[in-house]
Design a protein around this motif. Structure first.
Motif, PDB file in Angstrom:
ATOM      1  N   ARG A 135       0.837  -1.190   0.000  1.00 39.32           N
ATOM      2  CA  ARG A 135       0.000   0.000   0.000  1.00 39.32           C
ATOM      3  C   ARG A 135       0.873   1.240   0.000  1.00 39.32           C
ATOM      4  NH1 ARG A 135      -2.622  -0.488   6.103  1.00 39.32           N
ATOM      5  NH2 ARG A 135      -0.726   0.087   7.289  1.00 39.32           N
ATOM      6  N   GLN A 136       0.303   2.314  -0.502  1.00 44.60           N
ATOM      7  CA  GLN A 136       1.027   3.568  -0.563  1.00 44.60           C
ATOM      8  C   GLN A 136       0.067   4.720  -0.308  1.00 44.60           C
ATOM      9  OE1 GLN A 136       3.221   4.279  -4.208  1.00 44.60           O
ATOM     10  NE2 GLN A 136       4.641   5.615  -3.120  1.00 44.60           N
ATOM     11  N   ALA A 137       0.370   5.485   0.714  1.00 40.96           N
ATOM     12  CA  ALA A 137      -0.384   6.681   1.030  1.00 40.96           C
ATOM     13  C   ALA A 137       0.314   7.895   0.430  1.00 40.96           C
ATOM     14  CB  ALA A 137      -0.516   6.836   2.544  1.00 40.96           C
ATOM     15  N   PRO A 138      -0.419   8.961   0.162  1.00 39.54           N
ATOM     16  CA  PRO A 138       0.206  10.153  -0.413  1.00 39.54           C
ATOM     17  C   PRO A 138       1.361  10.661   0.434  1.00 39.54           C
ATOM     18  CG  PRO A 138      -2.172  10.329  -0.533  1.00 39.54           C
ATOM     19  CD  PRO A 138      -1.870   9.114   0.306  1.00 39.54           C
ATOM     20  N   GLY A 139       2.484  10.921  -0.205  1.00 40.14           N
ATOM     21  CA  GLY A 139       3.643  11.431   0.490  1.00 40.14           C
ATOM     22  C   GLY A 139       4.458  10.401   1.244  1.00 40.14           C
ATOM     23  N   LYS A 140       4.072   9.137   1.164  1.00 41.82           N
ATOM     24  CA  LYS A 140       4.785   8.085   1.862  1.00 41.82           C
ATOM     25  C   LYS A 140       5.279   7.032   0.880  1.00 41.82           C
ATOM     26  CE  LYS A 140       2.285   8.550   6.231  1.00 41.82           C
ATOM     27  NZ  LYS A 140       1.503   7.828   7.275  1.00 41.82           N
ATOM     28  N   GLU A 141       6.267   6.290   1.324  1.00 43.92           N
ATOM     29  CA  GLU A 141       6.809   5.233   0.486  1.00 43.92           C
ATOM     30  C   GLU A 141       5.872   4.034   0.458  1.00 43.92           C
ATOM     31  OE1 GLU A 141       8.095   6.267   3.307  1.00 43.92           O
ATOM     32  OE2 GLU A 141       8.497   4.579   4.627  1.00 43.92           O
ATOM     33  N   ARG A 142       6.001   3.249  -0.578  1.00 49.00           N
ATOM     34  CA  ARG A 142       5.221   2.034  -0.673  1.00 49.00           C
ATOM     35  C   ARG A 142       5.658   1.060   0.416  1.00 49.00           C
ATOM     36  NH1 ARG A 142       5.389  -0.593  -6.500  1.00 49.00           N
ATOM     37  NH2 ARG A 142       5.202   1.652  -6.862  1.00 49.00           N
ATOM     38  N   GLU A 143       4.706   0.488   1.117  1.00 48.30           N
ATOM     39  CA  GLU A 143       5.031  -0.400   2.208  1.00 48.30           C
ATOM     40  C   GLU A 143       4.374  -1.760   2.041  1.00 48.30           C
ATOM     41  OE1 GLU A 143       3.624   0.645   6.084  1.00 48.30           O
ATOM     42  OE2 GLU A 143       1.691   1.394   5.347  1.00 48.30           O
ATOM     43  N   THR A 177      -5.702   4.020   5.308  1.00 52.35           N
ATOM     44  CA  THR A 177      -6.054   4.689   4.066  1.00 52.35           C
ATOM     45  C   THR A 177      -4.849   4.734   3.131  1.00 52.35           C
ATOM     46  OG1 THR A 177      -7.772   6.041   5.094  1.00 52.35           O
ATOM     47  CG2 THR A 177      -6.826   6.851   3.038  1.00 52.35           C
ATOM     48  N   ALA A 178      -5.025   4.218   1.924  1.00 52.40           N
ATOM     49  CA  ALA A 178      -3.938   4.144   0.955  1.00 52.40           C
ATOM     50  C   ALA A 178      -4.466   3.525  -0.327  1.00 52.40           C
ATOM     51  CB  ALA A 178      -2.778   3.308   1.498  1.00 52.40           C
ATOM     52  N   VAL A 179      -3.641   3.569  -1.354  1.00 52.65           N
ATOM     53  CA  VAL A 179      -3.880   2.768  -2.540  1.00 52.65           C
ATOM     54  C   VAL A 179      -3.229   1.415  -2.307  1.00 52.65           C
ATOM     55  CG1 VAL A 179      -3.510   2.525  -5.018  1.00 52.65           C
ATOM     56  CG2 VAL A 179      -3.979   4.781  -4.042  1.00 52.65           C
ATOM     57  N   TYR A 180      -3.988   0.370  -2.493  1.00 52.02           N
ATOM     58  CA  TYR A 180      -3.503  -0.982  -2.264  1.00 52.02           C
ATOM     59  C   TYR A 180      -3.202  -1.663  -3.592  1.00 52.02           C
ATOM     60  CZ  TYR A 180      -4.554  -0.804   2.694  1.00 52.02           C
ATOM     61  OH  TYR A 180      -4.560  -0.486   4.033  1.00 52.02           O
ATOM     62  N   TYR A 181      -2.042  -2.301  -3.664  1.00 52.65           N
ATOM     63  CA  TYR A 181      -1.586  -2.980  -4.864  1.00 52.65           C
ATOM     64  C   TYR A 181      -1.340  -4.450  -4.578  1.00 52.65           C
ATOM     65  CZ  TYR A 181      -0.397   1.795  -6.358  1.00 52.65           C
ATOM     66  OH  TYR A 181      -0.427   3.130  -6.672  1.00 52.65           O
ATOM     67  N   CYS A 182      -1.737  -5.292  -5.504  1.00 52.39           N
ATOM     68  CA  CYS A 182      -1.304  -6.674  -5.442  1.00 52.39           C
ATOM     69  C   CYS A 182      -0.146  -6.865  -6.406  1.00 52.39           C
ATOM     70  CB  CYS A 182      -2.442  -7.658  -5.742  1.00 52.39           C
ATOM     71  SG  CYS A 182      -3.067  -7.635  -7.433  1.00 52.39           S
ATOM     72  N   ALA A 183       0.688  -7.828  -6.097  1.00 46.51           N
ATOM     73  CA  ALA A 183       1.874  -8.076  -6.894  1.00 46.51           C
ATOM     74  C   ALA A 183       2.195  -9.558  -6.890  1.00 46.51           C
ATOM     75  CB  ALA A 183       3.067  -7.281  -6.352  1.00 46.51           C
ATOM     76  N   ALA A 184       2.856 -10.003  -7.936  1.00 44.41           N
ATOM     77  CA  ALA A 184       3.264 -11.391  -8.068  1.00 44.41           C
ATOM     78  C   ALA A 184       4.737 -11.462  -8.422  1.00 44.41           C
ATOM     79  CB  ALA A 184       2.428 -12.102  -9.138  1.00 44.41           C
ATOM     80  N   ARG A 185       5.405 -12.452  -7.872  1.00 46.85           N
ATOM     81  CA  ARG A 185       6.800 -12.679  -8.209  1.00 46.85           C
ATOM     82  C   ARG A 185       7.029 -14.133  -8.552  1.00 46.85           C
ATOM     83  NH1 ARG A 185      10.457 -14.446  -4.148  1.00 46.85           N
ATOM     84  NH2 ARG A 185      12.079 -13.242  -5.252  1.00 46.85           N
ATOM     85  N   ASP A 186       7.959 -14.353  -9.451  1.00 43.71           N
ATOM     86  CA  ASP A 186       8.285 -15.695  -9.901  1.00 43.71           C
ATOM     87  C   ASP A 186       9.280 -16.304  -8.933  1.00 43.71           C
ATOM     88  OD1 ASP A 186       9.704 -17.105 -12.975  1.00 43.71           O
ATOM     89  OD2 ASP A 186       8.608 -18.017 -11.317  1.00 43.71           O
ATOM     90  N   GLY A 187       8.785 -16.738  -7.807  1.00 45.42           N
ATOM     91  CA  GLY A 187       9.611 -17.332  -6.786  1.00 45.42           C
ATOM     92  C   GLY A 187       8.759 -18.014  -5.748  1.00 45.42           C
TER      93      GLY A 187
END
Length: 124
Positions: A38-46, A91-101
């Motif tokens: 997730r990433q909130a405005p002004g903050k790094e993706r966590e 509160t943030a934008v939430y992202y899903c992600a996939a990795r080949d591992g």
């Protein structure tokens, strides 16, 4: 190429719940480990949560332990993030992600595929 699409975001009151979904097209999740960020405005993706390729091992950020649950990532082409007892700081934008591992990772650079994100807003 694998395509990921998040859904389920929205605006809720503090203490309520949301269930985020991440659907994959072109390939099942059985060969990938998955993560939610997730990433909130002004903050790094966590990092929020991760699940291993087999689905047997999960990990969570300290801030969401006991409240969020990641599931799926094997067999079905959807991974979920159940979010309970939501707080305004979620509160943030939430992202899903996939990795080949086999294992999930806390670092976004380790992931190969990303969704476009879904907004979660929690009001007090």
């Amino acid at each position: 190429q694998v395509q990921l699409a998040e859904s389920g975001g929205g605006s809720v009151q503090a203490g309520e719940s949301l269930r985020l979904s991440c659907a994959a097209s072109g390939r099942t999740f059985s060969s990938y480990s998955m993560g939610w960020f997730r990433q909130a405005p002004g903050k790094e993706r966590e990092f929020v949560a991760g699940i291993s390729r087999s689905g047997s091992l999960t990990s969570y950020a300290d801030s969401v332990k006991g409240r969020f649950t990641i599931s799926g990532g094997k067999g079905p082409n959807t991974v979920y993030l159940q979010m309970n007892s939501l707080k305004p700081e979620d509160t943030a934008v939430y992202y899903c992600a996939a990795r080949d591992g086999y294992s999930s990772s806390r670092f976004y650079a380790d992931y190969d595929y990303w969704g476009q994100g879904t907004q979660v807003t929690v009001s007090s």
